[in-house]
Motif scaffolding. Structure first.
Motif, PDB file in Angstrom:
ATOM      1  N   THR A   1       0.821  -1.221   0.000  1.00 51.65           N
ATOM      2  CA  THR A   1       0.000   0.000   0.000  1.00 51.65           C
ATOM      3  C   THR A   1       0.857   1.274   0.000  1.00 51.65           C
ATOM      4  O   THR A   1       0.343   2.355  -0.220  1.00 51.65           O
ATOM      5  CB  THR A   1      -0.947   0.046   1.219  1.00 51.65           C
ATOM      6  OG1 THR A   1      -0.167  -0.036   2.410  1.00 51.65           O
ATOM      7  CG2 THR A   1      -1.948  -1.106   1.171  1.00 51.65           C
ATOM      8  N   CYS A   2       2.157   1.113   0.284  1.00 49.58           N
ATOM      9  CA  CYS A   2       3.041   2.294   0.244  1.00 49.58           C
ATOM     10  C   CYS A   2       4.241   2.005  -0.644  1.00 49.58           C
ATOM     11  O   CYS A   2       4.885   0.968  -0.511  1.00 49.58           O
ATOM     12  CB  CYS A   2       3.501   2.652   1.651  1.00 49.58           C
ATOM     13  SG  CYS A   2       4.704   4.007   1.655  1.00 49.58           S
ATOM     14  N   ASP A   3       4.512   2.926  -1.560  1.00 50.19           N
ATOM     15  CA  ASP A   3       5.709   2.830  -2.397  1.00 50.19           C
ATOM     16  C   ASP A   3       6.654   3.958  -1.981  1.00 50.19           C
ATOM     17  O   ASP A   3       6.216   5.089  -1.750  1.00 50.19           O
ATOM     18  CB  ASP A   3       5.335   2.973  -3.874  1.00 50.19           C
ATOM     19  CG  ASP A   3       6.549   2.780  -4.771  1.00 50.19           C
ATOM     20  OD1 ASP A   3       7.275   1.793  -4.586  1.00 50.19           O
ATOM     21  OD2 ASP A   3       6.773   3.636  -5.660  1.00 50.19           O
ATOM     22  N   MET A   4       7.949   3.632  -1.873  1.00 53.66           N
ATOM     23  CA  MET A   4       8.896   4.641  -1.378  1.00 53.66           C
ATOM     24  C   MET A   4      10.047   4.883  -2.351  1.00 53.66           C
ATOM     25  O   MET A   4      11.102   5.356  -1.960  1.00 53.66           O
ATOM     26  CB  MET A   4       9.419   4.266   0.024  1.00 53.66           C
ATOM     27  CG  MET A   4       9.671   2.808   0.292  1.00 53.66           C
ATOM     28  SD  MET A   4      10.829   2.028  -0.823  1.00 53.66           S
ATOM     29  CE  MET A   4      12.343   2.675  -0.133  1.00 53.66           C
ATOM     30  N   HIS A   5       9.818   4.569  -3.620  1.00 52.03           N
ATOM     31  CA  HIS A   5      10.841   4.852  -4.628  1.00 52.03           C
ATOM     32  C   HIS A   5      10.169   5.042  -5.991  1.00 52.03           C
ATOM     33  O   HIS A   5       9.700   4.084  -6.597  1.00 52.03           O
ATOM     34  CB  HIS A   5      11.844   3.688  -4.694  1.00 52.03           C
ATOM     35  CG  HIS A   5      13.001   3.968  -5.608  1.00 52.03           C
ATOM     36  ND1 HIS A   5      14.126   3.196  -5.641  1.00 52.03           N
ATOM     37  CD2 HIS A   5      13.209   4.946  -6.536  1.00 52.03           C
ATOM     38  CE1 HIS A   5      14.975   3.669  -6.544  1.00 52.03           C
ATOM     39  NE2 HIS A   5      14.428   4.726  -7.108  1.00 52.03           N
ATOM     40  N   SER A   6      10.124   6.295  -6.439  1.00 50.03           N
ATOM     41  CA  SER A   6       9.589   6.558  -7.778  1.00 50.03           C
ATOM     42  C   SER A   6      10.046   7.941  -8.243  1.00 50.03           C
ATOM     43  O   SER A   6      10.559   8.743  -7.462  1.00 50.03           O
ATOM     44  CB  SER A   6       8.058   6.505  -7.778  1.00 50.03           C
ATOM     45  OG  SER A   6       7.540   7.597  -7.043  1.00 50.03           O
ATOM     46  N   HIS A   7       9.835   8.174  -9.522  1.00 48.48           N
ATOM     47  CA  HIS A   7      10.268   9.430 -10.158  1.00 48.48           C
ATOM     48  C   HIS A   7       9.056  10.036 -10.878  1.00 48.48           C
ATOM     49  O   HIS A   7       8.996  10.066 -12.096  1.00 48.48           O
ATOM     50  CB  HIS A   7      11.444   9.140 -11.096  1.00 48.48           C
ATOM     51  CG  HIS A   7      12.589   8.498 -10.360  1.00 48.48           C
ATOM     52  ND1 HIS A   7      13.570   9.234  -9.738  1.00 48.48           N
ATOM     53  CD2 HIS A   7      12.856   7.193 -10.066  1.00 48.48           C
ATOM     54  CE1 HIS A   7      14.415   8.409  -9.115  1.00 48.48           C
ATOM     55  NE2 HIS A   7      13.997   7.173  -9.307  1.00 48.48           N
ATOM     56  N   LEU A   8       8.099  10.448 -10.085  1.00 44.23           N
ATOM     57  CA  LEU A   8       6.803  10.869 -10.626  1.00 44.23           C
ATOM     58  C   LEU A   8       6.573  12.372 -10.612  1.00 44.23           C
ATOM     59  O   LEU A   8       5.489  12.832 -10.960  1.00 44.23           O
ATOM     60  CB  LEU A   8       5.671  10.188  -9.825  1.00 44.23           C
ATOM     61  CG  LEU A   8       5.688   8.656  -9.834  1.00 44.23           C
ATOM     62  CD1 LEU A   8       4.559   8.101  -8.973  1.00 44.23           C
ATOM     63  CD2 LEU A   8       5.554   8.138 -11.260  1.00 44.23           C
ATOM     64  N   ILE A   9       7.588  13.132 -10.195  1.00 44.50           N
ATOM     65  CA  ILE A   9       7.445  14.593 -10.256  1.00 44.50           C
ATOM     66  C   ILE A   9       8.027  15.054 -11.593  1.00 44.50           C
ATOM     67  O   ILE A   9       9.198  14.797 -11.881  1.00 44.50           O
ATOM     68  CB  ILE A   9       8.177  15.277  -9.078  1.00 44.50           C
ATOM     69  CG1 ILE A   9       7.539  14.855  -7.751  1.00 44.50           C
ATOM     70  CG2 ILE A   9       8.145  16.796  -9.248  1.00 44.50           C
ATOM     71  CD1 ILE A   9       8.213  15.439  -6.514  1.00 44.50           C
ATOM     72  N   PRO A  10       7.205  15.701 -12.432  1.00 45.51           N
ATOM     73  CA  PRO A  10       7.699  16.065 -13.768  1.00 45.51           C
ATOM     74  C   PRO A  10       8.779  17.144 -13.727  1.00 45.51           C
ATOM     75  O   PRO A  10       8.733  18.050 -12.895  1.00 45.51           O
ATOM     76  CB  PRO A  10       6.437  16.582 -14.482  1.00 45.51           C
ATOM     77  CG  PRO A  10       5.491  16.949 -13.400  1.00 45.51           C
ATOM     78  CD  PRO A  10       5.816  16.098 -12.208  1.00 45.51           C
ATOM     79  N   GLY A  11       9.759  16.989 -14.615  1.00 48.43           N
ATOM     80  CA  GLY A  11      10.746  18.060 -14.824  1.00 48.43           C
ATOM     81  C   GLY A  11      11.889  18.129 -13.836  1.00 48.43           C
ATOM     82  O   GLY A  11      12.668  19.078 -13.881  1.00 48.43           O
ATOM     83  N   VAL A  12      12.019  17.168 -12.918  1.00 52.37           N
ATOM     84  CA  VAL A  12      13.114  17.280 -11.946  1.00 52.37           C
ATOM     85  C   VAL A  12      14.205  16.226 -12.145  1.00 52.37           C
ATOM     86  O   VAL A  12      15.283  16.328 -11.562  1.00 52.37           O
ATOM     87  CB  VAL A  12      12.600  17.222 -10.481  1.00 52.37           C
ATOM     88  CG1 VAL A  12      11.663  18.389 -10.190  1.00 52.37           C
ATOM     89  CG2 VAL A  12      11.937  15.891 -10.168  1.00 52.37           C
TER      90      VAL A  12
END
Ligand SMILES: [Fe+2]
Length: 235
Positions: A10-21
């Motif tokens: 139910t919790c993910d602690m690794h992703s790159h989902l903020i655009p442009g950074v």
């Protein structure tokens, strides 16, 4: 075969989902698509972890916090029921070492600090860097240990790292064999040795999302994963 999505994370602690950074999401539209997909798979909380790497991704804590607040506005307009937070995936370089005792780092849970290493060469000061994290009160979480080819087959070293307090975060994409067979094999060895504290998506793009959404894994592997003492749902 069993759907991977039935694991109940139910919790993910690794992703790159903020655009442009960083090299992750390329637009707010893609970010929202991926966040919606994660919600539909049962995730309730996403701790997004932009890359911090001097010379490549010169991010700052204030910068990524601001970018997250903009993304949250877009997500709330879509009526997606999910909690979003931001931490970081730090590359262990000279600046990272300098920052450790100077400024508060972006962490999740109880001062957990996600970090990554070079994919090609073992960091010369790896042990010292881990020690610096620990004496500054952080709990080091090594991102995708299975992806560092120079550690493939080094089971006793992996146990040694873990015994010294380094937590291990494996990638779902490694477990389903999306990178290479050697990375998949290394992931299985870590799982068989109980060296897996978190399973993260390391989601960068909608293609990653559909691989995870549609993955089917053998029932025996599903059982092994279910028996791991994962910390995902406790943070
Ligand atoms: Fe990552």
């Amino acid at each position: 075969m069993v759907p991977l999505r039935d694991l109940g994370l139910t919790c993910d602690m690794h992703s790159h989902l903020i655009p442009g950074v960083d090299d992750g999401s390329q637009s707010a539209k893609d970010s929202i698509l991926m966040i919606k997909g994660m919600s539909e798979m049962g995730y309730k909380k996403l701790i997004i972890t932009p890359h911090f790497m001097t010379g490549f991704y010169n991010n700052t804590a204030d910068g990524v916090r601001h970018a997250l607040s903009m993304l949250k506005e877009g997500v709330s307009r879509q009526d997606i029921d999910i909690e979003l937070d931001v931490a970081a995936e730090y590359y262990i370089d000279y600046d990272f070492m300098q920052d450790l005792d100077k400024k508060p780092m972006l962490t999740f849970g109880n001062k957990m600090l996600l970090f990554e290493c070079s994919f090609t060469n073992q960091h010369r000061n790896f042990d010292e860097t881990v020690f610096e994290m620990q004496i500054n009160g952080y709990k080091p979480v090594l991102a995708h240990p299975e992806r560092y080819t120079y550690w493939h087959g080094a089971t006793s070293l992996m146990h040694e790292f873990h015994d010294r307090g380094i937590l291990f975060q494996l990638n779902l994409l490694s477990i389903i064999g999306a990178y290479s067979s050697s990375v998949n094999k290394a992931a299985m060895a870590l799982i068989d040795n109980g060296l897996c504290d978190f399973i993260g998506t390391d989601l960068h793009n909608p293609n990653h999302l559909s691989l995870i959404e549609n993955a089917m894994i053998p029932a025996s592997l599903f059982e092994k994963l279910s028996k791991l003492k994962l910390l995902n749902n406790s943070i």
